[in-house]
Design an enzyme around this catalytic site. Structure first.
Site, mmCIF file in Angstrom:
data_model
loop_
_atom_site.group_PDB
_atom_site.id
_atom_site.type_symbol
_atom_site.label_atom_id
_atom_site.label_comp_id
_atom_site.label_asym_id
_atom_site.label_seq_id
_atom_site.Cartn_x
_atom_site.Cartn_y
_atom_site.Cartn_z
ATOM 1 N N CYS A 108 0.796 -1.232 0.000
ATOM 2 C CA CYS A 108 0.000 0.000 0.000
ATOM 3 C C CYS A 108 0.831 1.286 0.000
ATOM 4 O O CYS A 108 0.534 2.219 -0.748
ATOM 5 C CB CYS A 108 -0.968 -0.006 1.174
ATOM 6 S SG CYS A 108 -0.261 -0.654 2.695
ATOM 7 N N HIS A 223 -3.109 6.317 4.541
ATOM 8 C CA HIS A 223 -1.670 6.422 4.809
ATOM 9 C C HIS A 223 -1.183 7.794 4.323
ATOM 10 O O HIS A 223 -1.538 8.226 3.218
ATOM 11 C CB HIS A 223 -0.887 5.360 4.030
ATOM 12 C CG HIS A 223 -1.027 3.960 4.549
ATOM 13 N ND1 HIS A 223 -1.704 3.629 5.692
ATOM 14 C CD2 HIS A 223 -0.518 2.791 4.057
ATOM 15 C CE1 HIS A 223 -1.621 2.317 5.885
ATOM 16 N NE2 HIS A 223 -0.925 1.781 4.906
HETATM 17 N N1 LIG Z 1 -1.612 -3.387 -0.938
HETATM 18 C C1 LIG Z 1 -2.103 -4.554 -0.790
HETATM 19 O O1 LIG Z 1 -2.255 -5.233 -1.776
HETATM 20 C C2 LIG Z 1 -2.496 -5.076 0.560
HETATM 21 C C3 LIG Z 1 -3.023 -4.261 1.549
HETATM 22 C C4 LIG Z 1 -3.459 -4.838 2.748
HETATM 23 C C5 LIG Z 1 -3.293 -6.200 2.926
HETATM 24 N N2 LIG Z 1 -2.721 -6.932 1.943
HETATM 25 C C6 LIG Z 1 -2.512 -8.368 2.042
HETATM 26 O O2 LIG Z 1 -3.775 -8.999 1.919
HETATM 27 C C7 LIG Z 1 -3.765 -10.196 2.651
HETATM 28 C C8 LIG Z 1 -5.021 -10.315 3.521
HETATM 29 O O3 LIG Z 1 -5.131 -9.222 4.368
HETATM 30 P P1 LIG Z 1 -6.507 -8.878 5.058
HETATM 31 O O4 LIG Z 1 -6.269 -7.747 5.980
HETATM 32 O O5 LIG Z 1 -7.564 -8.772 4.028
HETATM 33 O O6 LIG Z 1 -6.695 -10.208 5.942
HETATM 34 P P2 LIG Z 1 -8.006 -10.815 6.571
HETATM 35 O O7 LIG Z 1 -9.010 -9.753 6.846
HETATM 36 O O8 LIG Z 1 -7.516 -11.678 7.662
HETATM 37 O O9 LIG Z 1 -8.614 -11.728 5.398
HETATM 38 C C9 LIG Z 1 -7.971 -12.868 4.951
HETATM 39 C C10 LIG Z 1 -8.936 -13.686 4.093
HETATM 40 O O10 LIG Z 1 -8.210 -14.809 3.592
HETATM 41 C C11 LIG Z 1 -8.950 -15.987 3.859
HETATM 42 N N3 LIG Z 1 -8.068 -17.120 4.101
HETATM 43 C C12 LIG Z 1 -7.170 -17.283 5.082
HETATM 44 N N4 LIG Z 1 -6.579 -18.494 4.994
HETATM 45 C C13 LIG Z 1 -7.125 -19.104 3.906
HETATM 46 C C14 LIG Z 1 -6.930 -20.357 3.293
HETATM 47 N N5 LIG Z 1 -6.044 -21.249 3.753
HETATM 48 N N6 LIG Z 1 -7.669 -20.667 2.209
HETATM 49 C C15 LIG Z 1 -8.585 -19.786 1.735
HETATM 50 N N7 LIG Z 1 -8.800 -18.568 2.261
HETATM 51 C C16 LIG Z 1 -8.075 -18.224 3.348
HETATM 52 C C17 LIG Z 1 -9.743 -15.670 5.111
HETATM 53 O O11 LIG Z 1 -10.820 -16.546 5.196
HETATM 54 P P3 LIG Z 1 -11.769 -16.593 6.513
HETATM 55 O O12 LIG Z 1 -12.683 -15.409 6.354
HETATM 56 O O13 LIG Z 1 -12.465 -17.893 6.349
HETATM 57 O O14 LIG Z 1 -10.873 -16.503 7.690
HETATM 58 C C18 LIG Z 1 -10.127 -14.203 4.861
HETATM 59 O O15 LIG Z 1 -11.276 -14.126 4.047
HETATM 60 C C19 LIG Z 1 -2.446 -10.221 3.394
HETATM 61 O O16 LIG Z 1 -1.542 -10.993 2.631
HETATM 62 C C20 LIG Z 1 -1.993 -8.795 3.374
HETATM 63 O O17 LIG Z 1 -0.599 -8.693 3.407
HETATM 64 C C21 LIG Z 1 -2.363 -6.392 0.764
#
Ligand SMILES: NC(=O)c1ccc[n+]([C@@H]2O[C@H](COP(=O)([O-])OP(=O)(O)OC[C@H]3O[C@@H](n4cnc5c(N)ncnc54)[C@H](OP(=O)(O)O)[C@@H]3O)[C@@H](O)[C@H]2O)c1
Length: 327
Positions: A108, A223
């Site tokens: 981000c 941010h």
């Molecule tokens: N700039 C960007 O692109 C950016 C910004 C922020 C975050 N991110 C990245 O995005 C990712 C998720 O962040 P978030 O804050 O959205 O996390 P989050 O709210 O914890 O959401 C994670 C999601 O992934 C699912 N999940 C977890 N383990 C899984 C598995 N083994 N198989 C299938 N689905 C699974 C979860 O399912 P459940 O709902 O069933 O738990 C939930 O829906 C991280 O890698 C983070 O680094 C990227």
């Protein structure tokens, strides 16, 4: 991402939400039902937007790609891989042409910074960047937002705040010089390393010298970044302002005496990157200082992922490979 697909009228015939086994069968807003990942359920998709952490992306992105989808991955798992383009829609969309089934969405803080740097880079080159971020807690996830609000509520009511769980120290009414985590033996956080490495990859210039300090502040969304840019060729603040005013996805707010500059609370909910406080660095004749703000969940994550899916579709870069129909 689901909300943005709807808002932007993404031309999908069908949208299927996947999550972990914990959530299978759960109904989301709009009536979509969550499915689990297995070899059969992932077949037949043109595009897969991933945001489920690095381990899940490591395991399932190649499988989705092998099943015919182009994966746009939000985790850091593939960002620095050689065969994976790391793309910001306004900055290097041409990199999508080289995809081999997986495309990475940048971190981000990197995302918003390169949108504002690209027009300056094209005009005058960039030799060095000194970046200090002021990152919102929603970048850590929903539990971190709850932690900030719960601690703040307790402190305002003269009650002992709950102990920190998401961060090393209390975030409410505090500033933490620690966004991300410290890998063994590294004096920079992984967030700082991402900012350095991803910026070079997206701008396609490994020679840019970058110094980064990533800081977590008690802001829910948005941010902010103080960025010092040393250009190769001379560039005046006036010319920088003019270039940024015409840059895609950028809004210049720069009348500081009238109180006009980008603010996190105004950027929250918006898709653009806001730039202001553009001024000559009195310490260097070819350096400018500026203040860059964006919604870390929208342009910093979901918006760009959906924009990449749109470009892949518009340019015919989705495989449109049909999976074998079930027997
Ligand atoms: N700039 C960007 O692109 C950016 C910004 C922020 C975050 N991110 C990245 O995005 C990712 C998720 O962040 P978030 O804050 O959205 O996390 P989050 O709210 O914890 O959401 C994670 C999601 O992934 C699912 N999940 C977890 N383990 C899984 C598995 N083994 N198989 C299938 N689905 C699974 C979860 O399912 P459940 O709902 O069933 O738990 C939930 O829906 C991280 O890698 C983070 O680094 C990227």
């Amino acid at each position: 991402m689901l909300a943005l697909l709807r808002e932007r009228h993404f031309p999908a015939r069908e949208v299927v939400p996947f999550a972990s086994a914990r959530s299978v069968g759960k109904e989301l807003d709009g009536g979509l039902q969550v499915r689990g990942l297995d070899e059969e359920s992932i077949k037949g998709f043109d595009v897969a937007l991933f945001s489920a952490g690095g381990a899940t992306s490591g395991e399932w992105a190649p499988r989705f790609a092998a099943a015919g989808a182009v994966v746009v991955d939000n985790s850091s798992r593939w960002r620095m891989s050689e065969n994976v383009p790391l793309v910001v829609s306004e900055v290097n969309p041409e990199a999508l042409d080289t995809h081999k089934g997986i495309v990475a969405n940048p971190n981000c803080s990197t995302m918003q910074m390169v949108v504002a740097l690209k027009p300056l880079y094209d005009e005058a080159g960039i030799v060095r960047l000194v970046v200090c971020t002021y990152q919102a807690v929603s970048g850590t996830g929903r539990r971190a937002v709850d932690e900030l609000l719960d601690q703040s509520h307790a402190l305002l009511h003269d009650v002992e705040p709950p102990a920190p769980e998401q961060y090393a120290h209390r975030i409410a009414f505090n500033v933490l010089p620690h966004a991300g985590s410290f890998a063994d033996g590294d004096d920079h956080t992984d967030e700082e390393r991402k900012l350095i490495n991803e910026t070079r990859k997206i701008l396609g210039d490994p020679s840019i010298r970058i110094s980064a300090t990533c800081v977590r502040v008690p802001v829910v969304t948005g941010h902010s970044e103080a960025v010092n840019v040393q250009t190769r060729e001379p560039l005046s603040p006036e010319r920088a302002r003019e270039l940024l005013a015409h840059a895609p996805g950028v809004i210049v707010l720069d009348d500081p005496a009238a109180g006009s500059y980008p603010l996190a609370i105004d950027a929250a909910g918006r898709d653009e990157v806001f730039v202001g406080r553009i001024r000559r660095d009195p310490g260097h004749e070819r350096s400018l200082d500026m203040w860059i703000v964006a919604d870390n969940l929208r342009k910093g994550a979901a918006t760009n992922a959906v924009q990449l899916a749109e470009i892949l579709h518009e340019r015919g870069l989705l495989g449109a490979r049909e999976a074998p129909s079930p027997a």
